[in-house]
Design an enzyme around this catalytic site. Structure first.
Site, PDB file in Angstrom:
ATOM      1  N   ARG A 251     103.166  11.466 -27.061  1.00 30.25           N
ATOM      2  CA  ARG A 251     101.717  11.370 -27.314  1.00 30.25           C
ATOM      3  C   ARG A 251     101.453  10.504 -28.544  1.00 30.25           C
ATOM      4  O   ARG A 251     102.072  10.672 -29.586  1.00 30.25           O
ATOM      5  CB  ARG A 251     101.148  12.771 -27.530  1.00 30.25           C
ATOM      6  N   VAL A 252     100.564   9.536 -28.414  1.00 29.96           N
ATOM      7  CA  VAL A 252     100.116   8.754 -29.565  1.00 29.96           C
ATOM      8  C   VAL A 252      98.641   9.044 -29.767  1.00 29.96           C
ATOM      9  O   VAL A 252      97.868   9.053 -28.802  1.00 29.96           O
ATOM     10  CB  VAL A 252     100.339   7.246 -29.326  1.00 29.96           C
ATOM     11  N   GLY A 253      98.259   9.311 -31.017  1.00 32.07           N
ATOM     12  CA  GLY A 253      96.846   9.579 -31.319  1.00 32.07           C
ATOM     13  C   GLY A 253      96.140   8.333 -31.812  1.00 32.07           C
ATOM     14  O   GLY A 253      96.605   7.201 -31.613  1.00 32.07           O
ATOM     15  N   ASP A 254      95.038   8.550 -32.479  1.00 27.49           N
ATOM     16  CA  ASP A 254      94.206   7.436 -32.949  1.00 27.49           C
ATOM     17  C   ASP A 254      94.839   6.667 -34.107  1.00 27.49           C
ATOM     18  O   ASP A 254      94.630   5.462 -34.261  1.00 27.49           O
ATOM     19  CB  ASP A 254      92.857   7.972 -33.430  1.00 27.49           C
TER      20      ASP A 254
ATOM     21  N   THR B 156      91.192  10.343 -40.232  1.00 28.33           N
ATOM     22  CA  THR B 156      92.074  11.475 -39.955  1.00 28.33           C
ATOM     23  C   THR B 156      91.256  12.515 -39.218  1.00 28.33           C
ATOM     24  O   THR B 156      90.041  12.594 -39.397  1.00 28.33           O
ATOM     25  CB  THR B 156      92.671  12.064 -41.242  1.00 28.33           C
ATOM     26  N   GLY B 157      91.920  13.275 -38.374  1.00 23.59           N
ATOM     27  CA  GLY B 157      91.193  14.298 -37.623  1.00 23.59           C
ATOM     28  C   GLY B 157      91.676  14.347 -36.193  1.00 23.59           C
ATOM     29  O   GLY B 157      92.751  13.846 -35.858  1.00 23.59           O
TER      30      GLY B 157
ATOM     31  N   THR C 245      97.142  13.787 -41.713  1.00 20.35           N
ATOM     32  CA  THR C 245      97.420  12.347 -41.671  1.00 20.35           C
ATOM     33  C   THR C 245      97.045  11.703 -42.998  1.00 20.35           C
ATOM     34  O   THR C 245      96.162  12.193 -43.701  1.00 20.35           O
ATOM     35  CB  THR C 245      96.585  11.744 -40.521  1.00 20.35           C
TER      36      THR C 245
ATOM     37  N   GLY D  54      92.376  13.268 -32.897  1.00 19.03           N
ATOM     38  CA  GLY D  54      92.543  11.866 -32.544  1.00 19.03           C
ATOM     39  C   GLY D  54      91.897  11.428 -31.251  1.00 19.03           C
ATOM     40  O   GLY D  54      91.406  10.293 -31.144  1.00 19.03           O
TER      41      GLY D  54
HETATM   42  N1  ASP Z   1      94.411  11.814 -36.064  1.00 17.60           N
HETATM   43  C1  ASP Z   1      95.762  12.289 -35.984  1.00 17.60           C
HETATM   44  C2  ASP Z   1      96.208  12.289 -34.564  1.00 17.60           C
HETATM   45  O1  ASP Z   1      95.424  12.644 -33.700  1.00 17.60           O
HETATM   46  C3  ASP Z   1      95.955  13.639 -36.554  1.00 17.60           C
HETATM   47  C4  ASP Z   1      95.490  13.806 -37.953  1.00 17.60           C
HETATM   48  O2  ASP Z   1      94.650  13.080 -38.442  1.00 17.60           O
HETATM   49  O3  ASP Z   1      96.027  14.688 -38.615  1.00 17.60           O
HETATM   50  O4  ASP Z   1      97.346  11.988 -34.330  1.00 17.60           O
END
Ligand code: ASP
Length: 317
Positions: free
Chosen positions: A212-215, A235-236, A184, A238
């Site tokens: 799916r939606v992440g953080d 990032t990480g 991300t 989520g």
């Molecule tokens: N945080 C992002 C998500 O969960 C993924 C990422 O940071 O690469 O969608």
């Protein structure tokens, strides 16, 4: 008058040795783009949009073209942008036909009484405001098709030794992501008027369930900006970040006595201690103080102000 600065990230994970150069160059180019906007007197909001658009255009990262594919083999993108001066925000989720979701998010911020649009509604809103729609195949790289096929074949890909200890817990949690899927992108900036802003853009996690939606694109989770506290982009993995409303948790802890430099590592420590989460964060306050931290083997980052520009794939180096 403030001294403008921009700080960007390009994902926190076990970036392989042979991908480090592309990541570092990519975040440097993005910081340059944001910096050039700031140097011309643009707002921090404009600067983070420009920086993130450069990262979305770069195939290296999990945003825009070159993003990870979802379980249907399609690119599905999320982005958020937020203005610390007004607390206005704009977000898009699950969009498949936008080359630069951050630009659509900016249009939502500027032109809509609403904050967040998803899927076809987001695409329709963007199109009605002059953003061209493209075919999803234009966002798909052969490299990602290959990666997606491999992901479907094996549950976990090349788990780095650093994470071997956490694997048991991850295996117990069917929702946990692949370790090599955190590319991300995001940016935080301070402009000459003393306003801060943040933006984050992602293709989410590899082989994610459609919808799916992440953080990353949720206010306060993967992105936040408030002139009274700080601007943050994460990032990480989520899901833990969403549960902790992580970006706002971190921003709220910044104060004259608690600089971003101390808050960033404390935040990552909290993420790990509370939910065994992993990832990275960048933080910036109105005084131009920056902070960065990650508990992944690497994180691509770059910052630039009038006097200096620095970058790396691990922080501290
Ligand atoms: N945080 C992002 C998500 O969960 C993924 C990422 O940071 O690469 O969608």
């Amino acid at each position: 008058m403030s001294e403008p600065i921009i700080l960007v990230h390009g994902g926190a994970w076990a970036i392989p040795d042979d991908a480090c150069q592309a990541h570092q160059q990519g975040v440097e180019m993005a910081a340059d783009a944001g910096w050039h906007a700031l140097a011309k007197g643009a707002s921090s909001l404009q600067a983070v949009e420009e920086a993130v658009a450069v990262l979305e255009d770069n195939d290296t990262f999990d945003s825009g073209r070159g993003a990870f594919l979802n379980r249907d083999g399609r690119v599905q993108l999320d982005a958020l942008i937020m203005d610390g001066a007004t607390l206005k925000a704009g977000g898009v989720g699950c969009v498949e036909r936008l080359r630069n979701p951050v630009r659509a998010a900016r249009v939502v911020l500027e032109k809509s009484p609403h904050i967040y649009f998803v899927a076809e509604g987001a695409e329709r809103f963007a199109s009605e405001h002059g953003i061209p729609l493209i075919d999803n195949s234009e966002l798909v790289l052969p490299r990602e098709v290959e990666r997606w096929k491999n992901a479907a074949e094996q549950r976990y890909l090349s788990v780095p030794a650093e994470f071997a200890g956490g694997l048991a817990e991850l295996e117990a949690d069917d929702q946990s992501p692949q370790f090599d899927s955190h590319d991300t992108v995001g940016a935080v900036a301070l402009d000459a008027k003393g306003n801060i802003a943040a933006a984050t853009s992602t293709g989410g996690t590899l082989n994610k369930a459609p919808g799916r939606v992440g953080d990353s694109s949720l206010i306060g989770c993967g992105c936040y900006a408030d002139n009274e506290s700080a601007a943050a982009s994460t990032t990480g993995w989520g899901e833990p970040m969403m549960k902790l409303v992580f970006a706002k948790w971190a921003a709220d802890r910044v104060s004259p006595d608690m600089p971003p430099e101390l808050v960033a590592p404390a935040s990552i420590e909290y993420l790990h201690r509370r939910l065994n989460g992993h990832g990275g964060i960048i933080l910036l306050d109105r005084r131009g103080r920056i902070g960065m931290a990650h508990n992944t083997p690497r994180m691509a980052w770059a910052w630039r102000n009038n006097a200096q520009h620095k970058s790396g794939v691990r922080y501290p180096g």
